[in-house]
Write a protein that holds these residues in place. Sequence first.
Motif, PDB file in Angstrom:
ATOM      1  N   PRO A  17       1.084  -1.363   0.105  1.00 50.18           N
ATOM      2  CA  PRO A  17      -0.233   0.322   0.289  1.00 50.18           C
ATOM      3  C   PRO A  17       0.363   1.339   0.483  1.00 50.18           C
ATOM      4  O   PRO A  17       0.878   2.016  -0.550  1.00 50.18           O
ATOM      5  CB  PRO A  17      -1.163  -0.111   1.114  1.00 50.18           C
ATOM      6  CG  PRO A  17      -0.865  -1.703   2.006  1.00 50.18           C
ATOM      7  CD  PRO A  17       0.424  -2.383   0.770  1.00 50.18           C
ATOM      8  N   ALA A  66      -4.336  -6.545  -2.091  1.00 49.55           N
ATOM      9  CA  ALA A  66      -5.560  -6.152  -2.661  1.00 49.55           C
ATOM     10  C   ALA A  66      -6.598  -5.495  -1.990  1.00 49.55           C
ATOM     11  O   ALA A  66      -7.368  -4.538  -1.992  1.00 49.55           O
ATOM     12  CB  ALA A  66      -5.779  -6.802  -4.152  1.00 49.55           C
ATOM     13  N   TRP A  78      -7.202   0.820  -0.917  1.00 49.81           N
ATOM     14  CA  TRP A  78      -8.863   0.436  -1.454  1.00 49.81           C
ATOM     15  C   TRP A  78     -10.048   0.985  -0.772  1.00 49.81           C
ATOM     16  O   TRP A  78     -11.069   1.179  -1.868  1.00 49.81           O
ATOM     17  CB  TRP A  78      -8.162  -0.785  -2.247  1.00 49.81           C
ATOM     18  CG  TRP A  78      -6.770  -0.273  -2.606  1.00 49.81           C
ATOM     19  CD1 TRP A  78      -5.385  -1.697  -2.912  1.00 49.81           C
ATOM     20  CD2 TRP A  78      -6.163   0.228  -3.899  1.00 49.81           C
ATOM     21  NE1 TRP A  78      -5.108  -1.429  -3.047  1.00 49.81           N
ATOM     22  CE2 TRP A  78      -5.126  -0.469  -4.521  1.00 49.81           C
ATOM     23  CE3 TRP A  78      -6.633   1.409  -4.501  1.00 49.81           C
ATOM     24  CZ2 TRP A  78      -3.973   0.528  -4.651  1.00 49.81           C
ATOM     25  CZ3 TRP A  78      -6.393   1.959  -5.762  1.00 49.81           C
ATOM     26  CH2 TRP A  78      -4.441   1.655  -5.888  1.00 49.81           C
ATOM     27  N   SER A  79     -10.113  -0.467   0.332  1.00 48.89           N
ATOM     28  CA  SER A  79     -11.994  -0.801   0.151  1.00 48.89           C
ATOM     29  C   SER A  79     -12.264   1.035   1.441  1.00 48.89           C
ATOM     30  O   SER A  79     -13.756   0.763   1.016  1.00 48.89           O
ATOM     31  CB  SER A  79     -11.254  -1.429   2.021  1.00 48.89           C
ATOM     32  OG  SER A  79     -10.374  -0.870   2.583  1.00 48.89           O
ATOM     33  N   TRP A  88      -7.514   5.802  -2.168  1.00 47.27           N
ATOM     34  CA  TRP A  88      -6.703   6.231  -3.394  1.00 47.27           C
ATOM     35  C   TRP A  88      -6.862   6.902  -3.584  1.00 47.27           C
ATOM     36  O   TRP A  88      -5.899   7.945  -3.981  1.00 47.27           O
ATOM     37  CB  TRP A  88      -6.705   4.507  -4.060  1.00 47.27           C
ATOM     38  CG  TRP A  88      -8.236   4.505  -4.243  1.00 47.27           C
ATOM     39  CD1 TRP A  88      -8.941   3.887  -3.755  1.00 47.27           C
ATOM     40  CD2 TRP A  88      -8.679   5.075  -6.026  1.00 47.27           C
ATOM     41  NE1 TRP A  88     -10.219   4.055  -4.226  1.00 47.27           N
ATOM     42  CE2 TRP A  88     -10.204   4.974  -5.545  1.00 47.27           C
ATOM     43  CE3 TRP A  88      -7.797   6.178  -6.700  1.00 47.27           C
ATOM     44  CZ2 TRP A  88     -10.778   4.840  -6.950  1.00 47.27           C
ATOM     45  CZ3 TRP A  88      -9.047   6.010  -7.974  1.00 47.27           C
ATOM     46  CH2 TRP A  88     -10.610   5.672  -7.933  1.00 47.27           C
ATOM     47  N   THR A 123      -8.095   1.354 -11.524  1.00 45.86           N
ATOM     48  CA  THR A 123      -8.690   0.055 -11.238  1.00 45.86           C
ATOM     49  C   THR A 123      -7.005  -0.337 -10.501  1.00 45.86           C
ATOM     50  O   THR A 123      -5.848  -0.118 -10.760  1.00 45.86           O
ATOM     51  CB  THR A 123      -8.617  -0.948 -12.663  1.00 45.86           C
ATOM     52  OG1 THR A 123      -7.510  -0.732 -13.256  1.00 45.86           O
ATOM     53  CG2 THR A 123      -9.784  -0.299 -13.601  1.00 45.86           C
ATOM     54  N   HIS A 124      -8.140  -1.366  -9.791  1.00 45.69           N
ATOM     55  CA  HIS A 124      -7.099  -1.994  -8.792  1.00 45.69           C
ATOM     56  C   HIS A 124      -7.209  -3.694  -8.473  1.00 45.69           C
ATOM     57  O   HIS A 124      -6.872  -4.133  -8.111  1.00 45.69           O
ATOM     58  CB  HIS A 124      -6.700  -1.571  -7.011  1.00 45.69           C
ATOM     59  CG  HIS A 124      -8.280  -1.649  -6.710  1.00 45.69           C
ATOM     60  ND1 HIS A 124      -9.106  -1.330  -7.123  1.00 45.69           N
ATOM     61  CD2 HIS A 124      -8.346  -2.640  -5.191  1.00 45.69           C
ATOM     62  CE1 HIS A 124      -9.673  -1.258  -5.794  1.00 45.69           C
ATOM     63  NE2 HIS A 124      -9.947  -2.825  -5.635  1.00 45.69           N
ATOM     64  N   ASP A 125      -8.394  -4.417  -9.101  1.00 45.86           N
ATOM     65  CA  ASP A 125      -8.996  -5.267  -9.000  1.00 45.86           C
ATOM     66  C   ASP A 125      -9.179  -6.173 -10.233  1.00 45.86           C
ATOM     67  O   ASP A 125      -9.721  -7.341 -10.192  1.00 45.86           O
ATOM     68  CB  ASP A 125     -10.393  -5.384  -8.016  1.00 45.86           C
ATOM     69  CG  ASP A 125     -11.229  -4.516  -9.387  1.00 45.86           C
ATOM     70  OD1 ASP A 125     -10.767  -3.861 -10.632  1.00 45.86           O
ATOM     71  OD2 ASP A 125     -12.801  -4.026  -8.794  1.00 45.86           O
TER      72      ASP A 125
END
Length: 239
Positions: free
Chosen positions: A84, A115, A120-121, A125, A145-147
């Motif tokens: 992160p 992830a 992100w959650s 970001w 995007t990150h997923d």
Amino acid sequence: MNLILFESTETDRPLPRADRRAVHIMDVLRRAPGDTFDVGLVNGPRGKATLVALGADDMELTFQWGPAPPPAAPITLVVGLTRPQTARDILRDATTLGVREIHFVRTEKSEASYAHSSLWSSGEWRRHLLTGAEQAFDTCLPDVTHDLTLAEAMAQLPSGAVRLACDNYESPGALGEVEVSREKHYVIAIGAERGWSARERDALRAQQFSLVHLGPRVLRAETAVLAAVAILRAKFGLM
């Protein structure tokens, strides 16, 4: 921050004094009622704001908008999902340099747990994109995007883009030797902290990626991102 960014939904209501932007206006810019400062609308124009009134809990601002800044450079980043803190640096600094897209992808050598980070959650970001754009005196935020897996990200890349993957081991030439055209879009793929696997190199080649290197020194992921983008921007004549 060199430019204070606002969402379109924020410009018709007072700004709370506790907001980081209000703190910057008061403590760093030292603005008083009647003073102006530089502002921008996220993904929109730049302009000037005037501090109209200062209350105990909020401040009243008015805005005058000018033209939008030029679009970001035609560069898409595909980056192996990093820890992160490294991702925070990449989000901020790649935005400052002006890329259009950043895709953090799951790779064989990246940690799956990254992830699920609160980066992100929680939506944190996006704050780093804003910080990067404010530093650059710009309003444009890259799409992020990150997923996605590497394969999923490659399937969504702009058609006709020049595809380049940075690799320390099997690349035949340097990124700096690649001839570029400002009329084309460029995709730069950079592995996570431990680089690409052999299977991923084969997959990248199968998707028309050319392997390139950034010189003989092994760079941290965040440093490699900055170096690669800076090289392309310099070749575009933007630096």
